[in-house]
Design a protein around this motif. Structure first.
Motif, PDB file in Angstrom:
ATOM      1  N   THR A  43       0.830  -1.202   0.000  1.00 29.86           N
ATOM      2  CA  THR A  43       0.000   0.000   0.000  1.00 29.86           C
ATOM      3  C   THR A  43       0.864   1.252   0.000  1.00 29.86           C
ATOM      4  OG1 THR A  43      -1.779  -1.151   1.141  1.00 29.86           O
ATOM      5  CG2 THR A  43      -1.801   1.233   1.270  1.00 29.86           C
ATOM      6  N   ASP A 158      -6.085  -1.015  -4.790  1.00 31.19           N
ATOM      7  CA  ASP A 158      -5.536  -1.569  -3.551  1.00 31.19           C
ATOM      8  C   ASP A 158      -6.442  -2.688  -3.050  1.00 31.19           C
ATOM      9  OD1 ASP A 158      -4.194  -2.140  -1.273  1.00 31.19           O
ATOM     10  OD2 ASP A 158      -4.275  -0.118  -0.421  1.00 31.19           O
ATOM     11  N   GLU A 159      -6.017  -3.911  -3.233  1.00 30.58           N
ATOM     12  CA  GLU A 159      -6.784  -5.087  -2.817  1.00 30.58           C
ATOM     13  C   GLU A 159      -8.268  -4.922  -3.143  1.00 30.58           C
ATOM     14  OE1 GLU A 159      -5.571  -7.101   0.516  1.00 30.58           O
ATOM     15  OE2 GLU A 159      -3.581  -6.219   0.555  1.00 30.58           O
TER      16      GLU A 159
HETATM   17 MG    MG Z   1      -2.264  -2.539   2.275  1.00 29.17          MG
END
Ligand code: MG
Ligand code: ATP
Lengths: 347, 280
Positions: A43, A158-159
């Protein structure tokens, strides 16, 4: 569309280094994923590209143009957050149109492009709903539409699938790929799910402990994981320390013939997949690369049986996969084909 | 026959009703009655209100009260946002300390704090001494016993309520909303007005209600910082009741104050109902 390149990126929080000397490049129009366990700095890397974090040293280039002095709102990068971060008090239409409004487009253009974007993600006619009236999967689609509608140079995810249940996740994975291909936007995807990374990416960046361990195509990483960490992370079950001896390698005193001795790091480990082990009969005369051991545990995984076999290779049992109808117990004999032995850097 | 559950509920809440009735409803009724009666006139009358309407002091106090309450509300909003945002951005270890600093003044008596302001604002106070020493003014500025002193004192008094309300609503929001807005091309100023403020509207409404109501009914601060020269409705009640012993006039002013508060609550609810439709 633009290429994104990260060069020798370092990000420190005080004395703590969250990203250490990371370098990789996403070619224009490609999908690259950053794969790694929790806390490895995925991240953080994404946030430096978005411009939300200052970088300690290194460079981020968009089409060979350094981004250092461009604030986030002028980077033209679309982001889908893990939480989606939809504006709760705005309708879906207003959420998706926000980026266009900020670019001062005419109302009619905003409406038209918002409609198009929502259609593209499979959510026509939801302009006037509020985010809270949508399911998780629908919110994810809105977030995607919002990040794509203003034709960003790069999209960061992000994910994006981690908040969805397993079935929806599989569905959205294909959707995501289709939408990305259709829009042709250069995409950076952060994930800790190796299956997601392998099915979606053109390139994978494997990270661990703030360090980029390996960069390569899914095929390269699958066939030639460079280090014990990468091998372990992508699911190579059997990893043992080894050393080079005349005509092959040795694992805890057991000799094996293996591929070429060139490029073997020192010290090194070897890895092999449970599915690459071949069961052989006890009276088979071919004894090269033979592993013998005793079954000490078993698990059933639906389409196969997985066994733990205690062998002379080390204290850790060897993991062996057999077909569903093949029951094993007592002593088993396995052959490890030389070409299936992965030579891994120790880390 | 055994009591039904509703009957039991009523029976159990009866003592509370009686107490609340005695403590709140009866005095309110008495207030109502004395506001509409006068010792010189038989039956109900509007004479008390008529008298207030024709009194310059009373009408001035009325408008001043509204002015002060509105100013205080606006000031606490303007100061509240940076403080609330600063608090939420602060290091997690620093936050408890900041929270204590924020709430601590609430534990100090209002009277003590008013005296603090007197020390600062009086003609021979710290502020004037500093201004004189720096040569910025040639004679002491008159702040104490003006409307400004009251606004200043009440703003400081009520700021924590606004900040806490804003923090509560901002804290609930997804922490990535601002970043999402910036990634979509909005600069920080645009992001503040288009995202942060709308997200905080529920807290803003609560804070506004609290601060306005408390500013409207504040007594000690206007008494000590405003003095007799700048009466507000609350201090006017005090003057009528204990200086001129005109209880009917005091009751009438009290009723006006209640109506003012109710109007504001209704307004706040109405705005809330309109705006909050797209929330929750
Ligand atoms: Mg992360
Ligand atoms: N603002 C910050 N201040 C200090 N340390 C931080 C900060 N942000 C992240 N870190 C640390 O940096 C490291 C990497 O964090 P990061 O969020 O990039 O991990 P991640 O790979 O995304 O993990 P996950 O899969 O759990 O999301 C973590 O150890 C984290 O504690």
């Amino acid at each position: 569309m633009s290429s994104v390149e990260v060069r020798n990126l370092v990000k420190k929080y005080g004395a703590f280094t969250a990203v250490r000397d990371a370098s990789f490049k996403a070619e224009s129009g490609s999908l690259i994923s950053i794969l790694g366990p929790s806390g490895c700095g995925k991240t953080t890397t994404l946030r430096t590209i978005a411009g939300f974090e200052d970088i300690t040293s290194g460079e981020i280039l968009l089409d060979d143009r350094p981004l250092a002095n461009t604030p986030p709102w002028r980077r033209n990068i679309g982001i889908v957050f893990q939480s989606y971060a939809l504006f709760p008090f705005m309708t879906v239409g207003a959420n998706v149109g926000y980026g266009l409004k900020m670019r001062k487009l005419a109302k009619s253009d905003i409406d038209r492009r918002t409609d198009e974007a929502l259609k593209r993600v499979g959510l026509p006619d939801s302009q006037s709903k509020y985010p809270r009236q949508l399911s998780g999967g629908q919110r994810q689609r809105v977030a995607l539409a919002r990040a794509l509608v203003f034709e960003p140079d790069v999209m960061l995810l992000d994910e994006p699938l981690s908040a969805l249940d397993a079935k929806l996740r599989d569905e959205m994975r294909f959707e995501l790929k289709r939408i990305q291909k259709q829009s042709g936007v250069t995409t950076l995807l952060v994930t800790h799910d190796q299956e997601e990374a392998f099915t979606l990416s053109d390139q994978i960046v494997v990270m661990n402990n703030a360090i980029v361990k390996q960069v390569g195509t899914p095929r390269e990483i699958w066939d030639q994981p460079g280090s014990a960490f990468v091998a372990d992370f992508i699911g190579v079950e059997n990893i043992f320390p080894a050393e080079t001896v005349a005509g092959g390698i040795e694992i805890s005193g057991n000799r094996f013939s293996a591929g070429s001795p060139n490029n073997r790091p020192d010290p090194f480990k070897v890895g092999f997949r449970s599915s690459d082990l071949v069961l052989v009969d006890a009276d088979n005369v071919e004894t090269e690369n033979r592993i013998t051991g005793e079954v000490i545990g078993e698990a059933y995984t639906g389409d196969s049986n997985v066994y733990q076999v205690q062998t002379g290779l080390g204290a850790e049992p060897v993991i062996l996969k057999s077909k569903k109808d093949q029951k094993l117990h007592g002593n088993v004999h396995m052959r490890l084909p030389p070409e299936k032995i992965l030579v891994l850097e120790e880390d | 026959m055994p009591m039904s559950s509703t009957q039991r509920d009523w029976a159990l809440s009866l003592p509370a009703f009686v107490i609340v009735g005695l403590l709140a409803v009866i005095p309110a009724l008495m207030l109502f009655v004395s506001a509409f009666t006068s010792p010189d006139i038989e039956g109900f009358t509007l004479a008390n209100f008529d008298k207030l309407w024709n009194s310059k002091l009373a009408t001035q106090a009325f408008w001043r009260t509204i002015r002060v309450a509105l100013s205080v509300t606006v000031i606490t909003i303007i100061l509240g946002y940076p403080l609330a945002i600063g608090f939420l951005r602060a290091n997690a270890r620093l936050q408890p300390v900041l929270l204590t600093l924020l709430v601590f003044p609430l534990m100090v008596s209002v009277v003590v704090r008013a005296y603090g302001w007197i020390v600062v604002l009086s003609p021979s106070g710290i502020l004037n001494q500093t201004l004189l020493a720096m040569g910025l003014v040639s004679e002491p500025v008159e702040i104490l016993h003006t409307e400004y002193a009251v606004i200043l004192g009440e703003s400081q008094l009520l700021l924590p309520y606004m900040v806490l309300s804003l923090i509560a609503s901002l804290q609930k929001a997804d922490s990535n909303l601002e970043e999402a807005s910036m990634s979509l091309g909005a600069n920080p100023v645009t992001t503040f007005f288009r995202i942060v403020v709308p997200v905080s509207v529920p807290g803003l409404l609560t804070g506004t209600l609290l601060v306005f109501a408390l500013a409207l009914t504040a007594f000690a601060t206007p008494l000590l910082l405003g003095g007799g020269r700048t009466p507000l409705l609350t201090t006017l009640i005090y003057t009528f009741a204990f200086t001129t012993f005109d209880w009917s006039a005091a009751a009438a002013v009290g009723l006006i104050l209640i109506v003012l508060a109710l109007v504001f609550v209704a307004l706040q609810r109405w705005v809330g109902a309109k705006v909050l439709k797209s929330y929750e």
